[in-house]
Every structure is written in structure tokens, then in C-alpha cells.
Design an enzyme around this catalytic site. Structure first.
Site, short mmCIF file in Angstrom:
data_model
loop_
_atom_site.label_atom_id
_atom_site.label_comp_id
_atom_site.label_asym_id
_atom_site.label_seq_id
_atom_site.Cartn_x
_atom_site.Cartn_y
_atom_site.Cartn_z
N HIS A 197 -8.71 9.99 16.16
CA HIS A 197 -8.45 9.28 14.89
C HIS A 197 -7.85 10.29 13.92
O HIS A 197 -8.39 11.39 13.75
CB HIS A 197 -9.77 8.73 14.35
CG HIS A 197 -9.62 7.74 13.24
ND1 HIS A 197 -9.14 8.09 12.01
CD2 HIS A 197 -9.88 6.41 13.18
CE1 HIS A 197 -9.12 7.01 11.22
NE2 HIS A 197 -9.55 5.97 11.92
N ARG B 160 -5.92 4.51 4.16
CA ARG B 160 -4.45 4.55 4.16
C ARG B 160 -3.87 3.14 4.02
O ARG B 160 -2.82 2.95 3.40
CB ARG B 160 -3.95 5.22 5.45
CG ARG B 160 -4.05 6.74 5.38
CD ARG B 160 -3.72 7.40 6.69
NE ARG B 160 -4.80 7.25 7.66
CZ ARG B 160 -4.63 6.88 8.92
NH1 ARG B 160 -3.42 6.64 9.39
NH2 ARG B 160 -5.66 6.76 9.73
#
Ligand code: MEZ
Length: 538
Positions: A322, A342
Site C-alpha cells: 500500500h 488521497r
């Protein structure tokens, strides 16, 4: 000015991040071309480090490559070899034995229970101690008017490098809207507008906003609901008990498991008409020395159990790192910083305050870009445990208005504020963390192993649903779709299954094969728990 004890270098770098913020807010970083993606992956992604891999010498995937840590376990020493186990008097006798207490196992147990089967779950920790609980950002489903399962398919197929097994990915995307309805009806508290419409956002590699979330506690909320449902139905859950070997009958069909109480080490035999492996991932093996976002019990047990019983692996050589694990503070090193940060607009920037990648590229590309920025371009920021890049979280409230962070990602706010870092005011340091095993046991669309009859697999232990890289939110989805699918499939067949004599001969045969191949393993497998004790220096 800051509560956190940043180094001078970090403080100077934060200033640059702040100075460049306005400019970055007005221009998005360009997406990469297909060629650029291939290059950054090949040169930086840990999956491409050949020295980290070795060839398997025995089993269905003989000749195939897996990481050393996994090879040691797949070709390890069975815990039952030195035991004298009486298989003729099982301690449990059920229709469906579900191994694993996470979201996939629970969904499976609920559907098998719906079909009238006598179900038992067994888990080495407690129900809910699983990667499902750790998932944060959301679950994908194409259920908005501008979206469709076909578009979802294309996003996931491309994101997985066109390697997903068609029938599995087809099932995943076409059954996704129903999975959301099912969870909603069970009581999952999804984020909704005032009129009841589900709020959805983008994830890396999605062309539509289809991420349904429960703030950034999505997995915890889903697991809470599933656990309540299992317990309210009175489905028996044997906790703190590991499956240490699959039992087969004389016809080669899976028909139970040898169980071990984690505390007393007492051994039990479970007989079952069908067996479901739903043991989750492998982050706690810390492949290639990476930290992990995974639950304490994620040690690839299901892959080991299945492989020794004759199941085939698919894409076991591919892992997901990740992009945004915590790089600082050290106390939460490797913990997940959800992609939703994000999705909401936070940008990845280097030590000079410059953006270096479009923030919602697929995970493998984003992670590789961060590794490149730190290792090859020397643009990372030194941290207590290594290095990282900034994730400019204050951008979120600037873009969406004050209070957005508190409302949409409260778990992130809390996680950092404990250490004196206010993500509303200061950026955070991140670096890739081992998050997901893209590969696992090979199944057909009904959830059954392609090589071991009556052995089913669901959740992260399955390989092939996502190809060689998974998109955000497709894992919470797959545990529901394939958990339910396995439950319905065993529900259809259990009445016709006749178990012949139970045997562990396949374990002895596997061991003989190891010896023939020149291996004489001493490491016991499955591993069951990670080993964090420091080895004495010799
Ligand atoms: O699907 C995942 O892995 C997920 C939702 C993770 C996250 O970033 O929140």
C-alpha cells in the site's frame, strides 16, 4: 509551533510543502502513460526483485516462484507429523467447517446457515480479529446511474494488469451492488446524504466514484455487523483454536481439519462434509523486510493448509504494498493511512515540496513511484525508521472546507493526534507498507479449489480475482461476494456428501516428496503467529 518533535530537516521540508501548496492546488500532477507505468514498476516494485524469490520444489506449483518467506512455510514441516492423532473419533462433526473468523468466513457462515447447514467457525484468535477489521477507506460497487459493472470490470481488469480470472472478476463486479444492499440491510451504517443516497468517492484506478464507506472505519463497521449476525444466529465459533492441517478422506476429498488450541496446545479433530479456508492474508510474514498494515494473525496459514492438501496457487508471487503506510512516528510504523486521504485530495510530495506522481494512480504504480523518489532520486525525507514522502493532508480541508477531515476521516485524525500530529494542519510522512496478497489458492467460480474436491476458499486466501494488483475497495467487496458465494455453494452440496475414511496420508506423502527433493525442513508450518522475539547474536 508543532507538538511533534520533528527533526530540523523535517521542519525545513514542511516549510517547502506549505510554500508550494497554493501552486499544487491549482494544477493536478499529470497521469502516467502505460509505458511510464511499466518502467516505474519494473525498476522499483518489490515484486520485481528476483533475488527475493525461489522456486518451489514440491506440490502443485512445483517450478513456480514465490518469496523465500512463503516458500519456507509451503515447504515447511507439518505440525501433525510427530503426533498420534485418532481420526476415528472426531471431537466435532459438522456440515460446513469454516476456518477463519474475518469477513469472508463470517459471510460464508451466514449463507451456509441460511441453507440449513450445520456450520462451525474456527479461528486462531477471536471472530473479528482479521484484516477485514483493519480496512478503512471503503468498498466498491457500481450502483450509481453513471456507472455499471462493466465499467467496474474494466477498471479492475486494467488495474490488475489484465491477469484476473474472468469468471471470478465477473462475479465480483456483477454481484457488488447486491453485496452493498445485503450489508446495508444487515445494519452497516454507510455514509449517506441527507436524502439517504450513499456517498461515494474515487479510489486509485477507478473511473467512477464507486467507493462506499463508513467514514474511515469501513472494515470495522462491516466486521461489527457480520460478527453480530453470526453470534445472534448462534453459529458456533471455536476461538483461540487454529486449523493446523486439512483432513482428506480416502477419495481425496477435504473432510475436516486437525485443530490446535492456541493456549493449551490440545489437539482436536473436526469432521466436516465441506471445508472453507477463509484465513486471510500474509502481511505478518513481513516479506522483504516490509512493515505491514495487516492484522496480527496474517501469516498465510490458509495457503499452507491448502497447498499441502493438494490445492493449486495462483499469482502467489505478487504482493500489494500500500503506497501510504505510516513512516513516522515510529510507534505506528507501517500502519495504514487510507487511500481515502488521497481520494479527498491530499497530494504526495517530496522533500522539496514537489508533487512527483498523480495521487490516484493504481497502488502498485504509486508505491513504486514513492520508492523511486526516495531510493533513486534521493528526494525522500529521513525518518526514525528509514525514509518517506509527505502526504499533504491539510489540502483536504482547503479543498472541501473546514471540518471535512474530522467528518470523513476521523480515524486518521485520531491515530496521528495521539502522537501530537494534527493532520488538519501539518502533512504526514508515509512510505509503502505490505498490505495485501494478490495471489492465493486457485478456485473456480463456485468457490471450490480447482484441485481438491469439497475444499472451498474465500477472501484474501483466494488468488486470481484481482489479477496482479488489486484496486482499493475491491477486497472488502471480495470477502462479501466470495464469502457468501462459498456459503451458498456448500449449502447446495453438503446434503449429498458422504465422507469416507478420514486420513492424513497426504501430509505424509507431501513430507516424503520434500525429502525426495532434498529438503528436510525443521520450521513448523503453518506459522500461526508472527515471531517478534529478537534472535540472539551468535
Ligand atoms: O481496499 C483496501 O485495501 C482499502 C480500502 C484500503 C484503504 O486504503 O483504506
Amino acid at each position: 509551533m508543532y507538538d511533534y518533535n520533528y527533526t530540523n530537516e523535517q521542519l525545513e521540508s514542511i516549510k517547502k510543502v506549505e510554500e508550494s501548496r497554493q501552486e499544487r492546488l491549482s494544477s493536478l500532477f499529470a497521469r502516467m502513460s502505460a509505458e511510464e507505468k511499466q518502467t516505474v514498476l519494473k525498476e522499483n516494485h518489490p515484486d520485481y526483485i528476483e533475488s527475493a524469490y525461489e522456486e518451489l520444489k514440491v506440490g502443485q506449483n512445483k517450478g513456480g516462484k514465490v518469496l523465500h518467506e512463503l516458500a519456507d512455510l509451503l515447504q515447511g514441516k507439518s505440525r501433525v507429523l510427530d503426533m498420534d492423532i485418532d481420526l476415528t473419533k472426531p471431537d466435532y462433526d459438522v456440515d460446513v467447517l469454516v476456518i477463519g473468523g474475518g469477513g469472508a468466513g463470517s459471510s460464508c457462515a451466514i449463507e451456509a446457515d441460511n441453507a440449513g447447514a450445520k456450520v462451525m467457525m474456527v479461528t486462531k484468535l477471536r471472530i473479528g480479529d482479521a484484516n477485514t477489521m483493519m480496512a478503512e477507506g471503503g468498498i466498491q460497487a457500481a450502483d450509481k446511474p453513471n456507472d455499471s459493472p462493466a465499467t467496474h470490470y474494466l477498471d479492475a481488469f486494467g488495474g490488475g494488469h489484465f491477469a484476473a480470472k474472468h469468471e471470478l472478476l465477473y462475479k465480483l463486479v456483477t454481484e457488488a451492488p447486491d453485496a452493498i444492499r445485503w450489508l446495508n440491510d444487515l445494519g452497516v451504517m454507510f455514509d449517506k446524504d441527507a436524502d439517504g443516497t450513499m456517498i461515494t468517492t474515487h479510489g486509485g484506478g477507478t473511473s467512477r466514484k464507486r467507493m462506499h464507506a463508513c467514514k474511515d472505519y469501513s472494515g470495522a463497521e462491516i466486521m461489527r455487523t457480520l460478527r453480530d449476525e453470526v453470534l445472534n444466529r448462534g453459529i458456533p465459533v471455536v476461538d483461540f483454536t487454529s486449523a493446523i492441517e486439512i483432513i482428506k478422506d480416502t477419495e481425496g476429498k477435504a473432510c475436516g481439519a486437525v485443530l490446535m488450541n492456541m493456549e493449551t496446545k490440545d489437539i482436536y479433530v473436526a469432521k466436516a462434509k465441506t471445508v472453507v479456508i477463509a484465513t486471510g492474508g500474509a502481511g505478518r510474514l513481513h516479506y522483504q523486510g516490509f512493515p505491514t498494515s495487516n492484522h496480527y494473525g496474517a501469516t498465510a496459514d490458509g495457503l499452507v493448509l491448502g497447498y499441502r492438501a493438494g490445492a493449486k496457487l495462483l499469482y502467489a508471487d505478487t504482493l500489494q504494498y500500500h503506497p501510504t503506510g505510516v513512516a513516522e512516528p515510529t510507534q505506528i510504523f507501517g500502519a495504514l493511512v487510507t487511500e481515502k486521504v488521497r481520494s479527498l485530495g491530499a497530494q504526495l510530495v517530496n522533500k522539496d515540496g514537489k508533487a512527483f506522481v498523480y495521487s490516484l494512480e493504481t497502488r502498485d504504480v504509486t508505491a513504486s513511484s514513492i520508492i523511486r523518489e526516495c531510493k533513486k532520486r534521493d528526494n525522500g525525507i529521513k525518518t526514525t525508521d528509514g525514509e518517506g514522502v509527505w502526504l499533504d493532508t491539510p489540502m483536504i480541508d482547503i479543498i472541501h472546507g473546514e471540518g471535512t477531515i474530522e467528518k470523513r476521516i476521523p480515524a486518521m485524525l485520531r491515530m496521528f493526534i495521539k502522537y501530537g500530529i494534527d493532520i488538519r494542519k501539518e502533512p504526514i510522512l508515509v512510505y509503502p507498507t505490505l498490505h495485501y496478497q494478490n495471489g492465493g489458492l486457485d478456485i473456480s467460480a463456485d468457490g471450490m479449489s480447482t484441485t481438491v474436491p469439497n475444499l472451498f476458499v474465500a477472501g484474501e486466501a483466494v488468488g486470481g480475482i484481482h489479477g496482479r494488483n488489486r484496486l482499493m475497495g475491491n477486497s472488502l467487496l471480495d470477502i462479501i461476494v466470495f464469502g457468501r458465494n462459498a456459503g451458498k455453494s456448500v449449502g447446495k452440496i453438503y446434503k449429498d456428501v458422504v465422507v469416507k475414511e478420514m486420513t492424513l496420508d497426504h501430509v505424509k506423502e507431501f513430507d516424503a516428496e520434500l525429502k525426495k527433493a532434498g529438503l528436510n525442513p525443521t520450521k513448523l508450518s503453518p506459522q500461526l503467529l508472527p515471531n517478534y522475539t529478537k534472535q540472539p547474536a551468535i
